[in-house]
Design an enzyme around this catalytic site. Sequence first.
Site, PDB file in Angstrom:
ATOM      1  N   HIS A  73       0.873  -1.178   0.000  1.00 23.77           N
ATOM      2  CA  HIS A  73       0.000   0.000   0.000  1.00 23.77           C
ATOM      3  C   HIS A  73       0.905   1.221   0.000  1.00 23.77           C
ATOM      4  O   HIS A  73       1.801   1.335   0.825  1.00 23.77           O
ATOM      5  CB  HIS A  73      -0.918   0.009   1.223  1.00 23.77           C
ATOM      6  CG  HIS A  73      -1.856   1.177   1.207  1.00 23.77           C
ATOM      7  ND1 HIS A  73      -3.125   1.115   0.675  1.00 23.77           N
ATOM      8  CD2 HIS A  73      -1.686   2.464   1.596  1.00 23.77           C
ATOM      9  CE1 HIS A  73      -3.694   2.295   0.752  1.00 23.77           C
ATOM     10  NE2 HIS A  73      -2.849   3.138   1.315  1.00 23.77           N
ATOM     11  N   CYS A  74       0.671   2.138  -0.923  1.00 24.32           N
ATOM     12  CA  CYS A  74       1.558   3.289  -1.062  1.00 24.32           C
ATOM     13  C   CYS A  74       0.861   4.562  -0.584  1.00 24.32           C
ATOM     14  O   CYS A  74      -0.176   4.944  -1.142  1.00 24.32           O
ATOM     15  CB  CYS A  74       1.986   3.436  -2.525  1.00 24.32           C
ATOM     16  SG  CYS A  74       3.105   4.815  -2.780  1.00 24.32           S
ATOM     17  N   VAL A  75       1.405   5.197   0.450  1.00 28.83           N
ATOM     18  CA  VAL A  75       0.761   6.409   0.972  1.00 28.83           C
ATOM     19  C   VAL A  75       0.891   7.574  -0.010  1.00 28.83           C
ATOM     20  O   VAL A  75       0.088   8.501   0.007  1.00 28.83           O
ATOM     21  CB  VAL A  75       1.346   6.827   2.339  1.00 28.83           C
ATOM     22  CG1 VAL A  75       0.971   5.824   3.411  1.00 28.83           C
ATOM     23  CG2 VAL A  75       2.841   7.030   2.280  1.00 28.83           C
TER      24      VAL A  75
END
Length: 299
Positions: free
Chosen positions: A149-151
């Site tokens: 998951h990429c912020v």
Amino acid sequence: MCCQCGGAALSSVNPFRLCGGLRVLGYLMLPLVAAIAGAVYYAVVAAVWGPRIVKHGHVSDLALFIVILFHLLLVMVIWCYLRVVFSDPGSVPHDWTPPVEQGVIGQSDVQDPSIDTGIRHCARCQNWKPLRCHHCSVCDRCVLKMDHHCVWVVNCVGARNYKFFLLFLVYTFLETALSALALLPHFISLFSGESRHTDSTMNLSITFIASVLSAAFALSLLCFICMHVSLVLTNTTSIEIYEKKSSALWRYDLGNFKNFEQVFGTKKRLWFFPLYSAEDLENISALQGLEFPIQANAV
Ligand SMILES: [Zn+2]
Ligand SMILES: [Zn+2]
């Protein structure tokens, strides 16, 4: 640069609450990134190279080249970014059940660890998890061939948007490297006293901050890109790194070129764009994210 919440569980902290906070952090990052991008644009185009395109009636080929290249890369960065943010990384179809040859079928087998098949059941989604699928605690759903998951893009990176994410990294690296290199001579000439500057203090400050940030981003992106190149060439996701280390034979490894095609598609003309041909989307099962070809020795 990115957070991975795939399988992490802290004993004393509720991981779901922690990951929910990361989603908020992601939204806070957006204005920060926009401000940095604005400062870099101002420094390269408005303050340093734009005014040099036409000077004393002469057109500077170098200044024109830098400004045009900067804008072309910017278009690619924005295009890839929007594709990562707004593309579904891949979700499990509601009525999906494991193929008979891949594993168990039926609720009575929910507790079956299915070690041989890799098929699992997600307690939170109440659904089967295909091979290489993981539950993202930030998005609170299962993601096909989840990488992380990429912020920065406020989205999960999975089977259907991994290529877009990689292109976003590459074009952002090229853009920031170009900006750092384009602003560097400007500072060298100022600090060495070769030229007397006429810039305002604000212009100088923005240009200085933009060049330092560009160089820092370019260096960290280069490390990140090197890591992902090795992952793509071995057909591994970020989540699978430790799993691969502990297995003698990585069953998804089809050889460098075929591994590359599993992510970027078979059409060379589309390798550099965040697009797939309809043919690839239909024929490359890894892009659908439910089934994956396995190397002959591993069958
Ligand atoms: Zn799930
Ligand atoms: Zn996610």
